[in-house]
Write an enzyme that holds these catalytic residues in place. Structure first.
Site, PDB file in Angstrom:
ATOM      1  N   ILE A 162      45.087  54.938  52.664  1.00 37.12           N
ATOM      2  CA  ILE A 162      46.143  54.422  53.540  1.00 37.12           C
ATOM      3  C   ILE A 162      45.897  54.867  54.990  1.00 37.12           C
ATOM      4  CG2 ILE A 162      48.634  54.241  53.928  1.00 37.12           C
ATOM      5  CD1 ILE A 162      47.501  52.952  51.281  1.00 37.12           C
ATOM      6  N   GLN A 341      17.937  49.421  66.509  1.00 42.55           N
ATOM      7  CA  GLN A 341      16.495  49.138  66.523  1.00 42.55           C
ATOM      8  C   GLN A 341      15.950  49.111  67.954  1.00 42.55           C
ATOM      9  OE1 GLN A 341      15.080  49.032  63.658  1.00 42.55           O
ATOM     10  NE2 GLN A 341      12.997  48.384  64.147  1.00 42.55           N
ATOM     11  N   GLU A 368      40.908  45.587  54.466  1.00 44.58           N
ATOM     12  CA  GLU A 368      41.713  44.359  54.610  1.00 44.58           C
ATOM     13  C   GLU A 368      41.038  43.163  53.932  1.00 44.58           C
ATOM     14  OE1 GLU A 368      44.195  43.787  57.928  1.00 44.58           O
ATOM     15  OE2 GLU A 368      44.071  45.883  58.523  1.00 44.58           O
ATOM     16  N   THR A 370      37.446  42.757  51.215  1.00 49.56           N
ATOM     17  CA  THR A 370      35.980  42.797  51.357  1.00 49.56           C
ATOM     18  C   THR A 370      35.460  41.416  51.765  1.00 49.56           C
ATOM     19  OG1 THR A 370      35.734  42.144  49.060  1.00 49.56           O
ATOM     20  CG2 THR A 370      35.760  44.533  49.514  1.00 49.56           C
TER      21      THR A 370
HETATM   22  N1  CAA Z   1      50.240  33.718  52.268  1.00 46.39           N
HETATM   23  C1  CAA Z   1      51.311  33.437  51.476  1.00 46.39           C
HETATM   24  N2  CAA Z   1      51.198  33.356  50.116  1.00 46.39           N
HETATM   25  C2  CAA Z   1      49.982  33.566  49.577  1.00 46.39           C
HETATM   26  C3  CAA Z   1      48.846  33.847  50.346  1.00 46.39           C
HETATM   27  C4  CAA Z   1      49.007  33.924  51.743  1.00 46.39           C
HETATM   28  N3  CAA Z   1      47.962  34.196  52.537  1.00 46.39           N
HETATM   29  N4  CAA Z   1      47.781  34.017  49.536  1.00 46.39           N
HETATM   30  C5  CAA Z   1      48.222  33.817  48.292  1.00 46.39           C
HETATM   31  N5  CAA Z   1      49.560  33.533  48.306  1.00 46.39           N
HETATM   32  C6  CAA Z   1      50.413  33.229  47.167  1.00 46.39           C
HETATM   33  C7  CAA Z   1      49.881  31.999  46.435  1.00 46.39           C
HETATM   34  O1  CAA Z   1      50.386  30.817  46.999  1.00 46.39           O
HETATM   35  C8  CAA Z   1      50.405  32.227  45.033  1.00 46.39           C
HETATM   36  O2  CAA Z   1      51.777  31.866  44.989  1.00 46.39           O
HETATM   37  P1  CAA Z   1      52.434  31.125  43.731  1.00 46.39           P
HETATM   38  O3  CAA Z   1      52.264  32.037  42.563  1.00 46.39           O
HETATM   39  O4  CAA Z   1      53.847  30.921  44.125  1.00 46.39           O
HETATM   40  O5  CAA Z   1      51.664  29.852  43.547  1.00 46.39           O
HETATM   41  C9  CAA Z   1      50.327  33.731  44.872  1.00 46.39           C
HETATM   42  O6  CAA Z   1      50.317  34.278  46.202  1.00 46.39           O
HETATM   43  C10 CAA Z   1      49.103  34.207  44.130  1.00 46.39           C
HETATM   44  O7  CAA Z   1      47.951  33.718  44.796  1.00 46.39           O
HETATM   45  P2  CAA Z   1      46.502  33.804  44.142  1.00 46.39           P
HETATM   46  O8  CAA Z   1      46.550  33.213  42.752  1.00 46.39           O
HETATM   47  O9  CAA Z   1      45.520  33.231  45.109  1.00 46.39           O
HETATM   48  O10 CAA Z   1      46.319  35.385  43.990  1.00 46.39           O
HETATM   49  P3  CAA Z   1      45.174  36.243  43.345  1.00 46.39           P
HETATM   50  O11 CAA Z   1      45.761  37.259  42.458  1.00 46.39           O
HETATM   51  O12 CAA Z   1      44.083  35.355  42.811  1.00 46.39           O
HETATM   52  O13 CAA Z   1      44.617  37.117  44.610  1.00 46.39           O
HETATM   53  C11 CAA Z   1      43.309  37.554  46.500  1.00 46.39           C
HETATM   54  C12 CAA Z   1      44.223  36.579  45.740  1.00 46.39           C
HETATM   55  C13 CAA Z   1      42.878  36.737  47.703  1.00 46.39           C
HETATM   56  C14 CAA Z   1      42.084  37.975  45.728  1.00 46.39           C
HETATM   57  C15 CAA Z   1      44.151  38.796  46.914  1.00 46.39           C
HETATM   58  O14 CAA Z   1      44.384  39.627  45.822  1.00 46.39           O
HETATM   59  C16 CAA Z   1      43.530  39.603  48.045  1.00 46.39           C
HETATM   60  O15 CAA Z   1      43.620  39.241  49.223  1.00 46.39           O
HETATM   61  N6  CAA Z   1      42.892  40.755  47.710  1.00 46.39           N
HETATM   62  C17 CAA Z   1      42.398  41.673  48.718  1.00 46.39           C
HETATM   63  C18 CAA Z   1      43.429  42.698  49.049  1.00 46.39           C
HETATM   64  C19 CAA Z   1      43.220  43.307  50.397  1.00 46.39           C
HETATM   65  O16 CAA Z   1      42.848  42.655  51.357  1.00 46.39           O
HETATM   66  N7  CAA Z   1      43.511  44.580  50.479  1.00 46.39           N
HETATM   67  C20 CAA Z   1      43.444  45.262  51.705  1.00 46.39           C
HETATM   68  C21 CAA Z   1      44.331  46.443  51.695  1.00 46.39           C
HETATM   69  S1  CAA Z   1      45.015  46.858  53.252  1.00 46.39           S
HETATM   70  C22 CAA Z   1      43.852  47.717  54.110  1.00 46.39           C
HETATM   71  O17 CAA Z   1      42.686  47.675  53.823  1.00 46.39           O
HETATM   72  C23 CAA Z   1      44.389  48.449  55.278  1.00 46.39           C
HETATM   73  C24 CAA Z   1      43.458  49.337  55.984  1.00 46.39           C
HETATM   74  O18 CAA Z   1      42.932  50.304  55.496  1.00 46.39           O
HETATM   75  C25 CAA Z   1      43.228  49.114  57.408  1.00 46.39           C
END
Ligand code: CAA
Length: 385
Positions: A162, A341, A368, A370
């Site tokens: 975090i 380089q 945020e 991969t």
């Molecule tokens: N905006 C609004 N709704 C969204 C959306 C978006 N961008 N993306 C998906 N949804 C909604 C979909 O419409 C769907 O809704 P319904 O069920 O109503 O139809 C629902 O969410 C589920 O969508 P998916 O089936 O596409 O979801 P999924 O489980 O297959 O996952 C994923 C999608 C893109 C893989 C997602 O899990 C993801 O982005 N994973 C990566 C997580 C991430 O980026 N983590 C970073 C942590 S923060 C961080 O890193 C901070 C730091 O250190 C600086």
């Protein structure tokens, strides 16, 4: 000329933001970035200065303590701050994009008064609690549980990696309120970090961005008032995903800043170092590297600004943000490696900044979402009916 609609110029105000942040970065960040990295030192004074410059709530309306600017200004500022210090860049990005943005978008007025304004003004710092040991890319697999008890929720679980966690005053925290419902069972809360049952570990030891502290945190029977819920019960996954659509613009801009730092230092060095009787910039091999670097940086910036313009217009920009983050982050690694380089043996030395830029760039391909996750988002958008 009739029909000319595309504008690649920043507005006067955006240019002012660019100038202000560029000068600030050159004066306050660049001279310290190496030391902060080496000593894993949180840039306390710089974070305070970001607040004074209204850079911690750039796109938050003035009414809620922010600067009331657009997301292109945010991208421009993020690039310049990260050009000076990538760690300071991500601290700023997390407070702006991952904390203030969801509170602004999903909070009630009462919540904004309490949980947005002081954070947008930079009096307090926020963080974003989505990632767990078993829920990184698979963000829907949340194990942190929130159970309703009267007008409160009792939260148990943990989060890791975090960013800002060790210093944050509050967290936008994602929990599972209904396991059977999968991603529709996820609920977000705003939780002050002095809540009983909230415990955080010392800062993580990382390969790069060492001055931007992150940590693991634990929640043990942590009671949170129901009024701290952000959005409705079960809305948490959408809160998280739409927040990341904006956050990825911030990280893409950070990657741009890192690439610029590496590139500009390499250009300067080619005017100092000689080999085979001439400056190395007179060798075509070096010129080709510089040409590729400059082209890739500009291409990334166009993608980043397109995504920011779409966010400003209020249209869905998941795919455009993912493209910007994917390209800018992988570009930053390529550019930082090429810059190293150009420096030759000196690039591998801790005396120079080139190796830090390689280390700092690498994380932008991971957090945020991969690069693989960005490709999933882009492909899903391409192939949808
Ligand atoms: N905006 C609004 N709704 C969204 C959306 C978006 N961008 N993306 C998906 N949804 C909604 C979909 O419409 C769907 O809704 P319904 O069920 O109503 O139809 C629902 O969410 C589920 O969508 P998916 O089936 O596409 O979801 P999924 O489980 O297959 O996952 C994923 C999608 C893109 C893989 C997602 O899990 C993801 O982005 N994973 C990566 C997580 C991430 O980026 N983590 C970073 C942590 S923060 C961080 O890193 C901070 C730091 O250190 C600086």
């Amino acid at each position: 000329m009739a029909g000319v609609a595309m504008n690649f110029e920043l507005s006067d105000l955006q240019k002012d933001i660019q100038k202000l942040t560029r000068e600030f970065a050159a004066r306050e960040l660049l001279p310290n970035a190496k030391r902060w990295d080496e000593h894993h030192e949180w840039p306390e004074a710089a974070v305070k200065q970001l607040a004074e410059l209204s850079l911690l709530g750039i796109a938050v309306p003035e009414k809620w303590g922010g600067a009331g600017l657009d997301n292109v200004s945010y991208a421009v500022a993020m690039e310049e701050i990260s050009r000076g210090c990538a760690s300071t860049g991500v601290i700023m990005s997390v407070n702006n994009s991952l904390y203030c943005d969801p509170v602004m978008k999903f909070g009630t007025d009462a919540q904004k008064e309490k949980w947005l304004a002081p954070f947008a003004r930079g009096e307090k710092l926020g963080c974003f609690g989505l990632t767990e040991p078993q829920a990184g890319s698979d963000a829907a697999a949340q194990q942190t549980v929130a159970v309703k008890k009267g007008d409160r929720y009792v939260i148990n679980g943990s989060k890791n990696w975090i960013t800002n966690g060790p210093k944050a005053d509050a967290i936008v925290l994602f929990t599972m309120t209904n396991k059977e419902a999968g991603h529709k069972g996820i609920t977000a809360f705003v939780v002050p970090t002095d809540t009983k049952g909230f415990r955080r570990m010392p800062p993580d030891k990382k390969m790069g961005i060492s001055a931007a502290w992150s940590c693991t945190m634990y929640f043990e029977d942590m009671e949170v008032p129901a009024e701290n819920m952000l959005g409705k019960e079960g809305d948490g996954f959408k809160v998280a995903m739409s927040t990341l659509d904006g956050g990825r613009i911030g990280i893409a801009s950070q990657a741009l800043g890192i690439a610029r730092a590496a590139f500009e230092e390499a250009v300067r060095y080619t005017g100092e170092r000689k080999s085979f009787g001439k400056l190395i910039r007179e060798h075509q091999a070096i010129q080709f590297m510089l040409a590729d670097m400059a082209t890739e940086i500009d291409a990334a910036r166009l993608l980043v600004h397109r995504a920011a313009v779409m966010k400003d217009k209020g249209v869905r920009h998941s795919s455009e943000s993912a493209q910007a983050k994917l390209y800018a982050s992988e570009m930053a690694s390529r550019v930082a490696n090429k810059a190293l380089q150009v420096f030759g043996g000196m690039g591998y030395s801790k005396e120079m900044d080139a190796e830090r830029h390689v280390r700092d760039a690498r994380i932008t391909e991971i957090y945020e979402g991969t690069s693989e996750i960005q490709r999933i988002v882009i492909a899903a958008n391409l192939l949808k009916d």
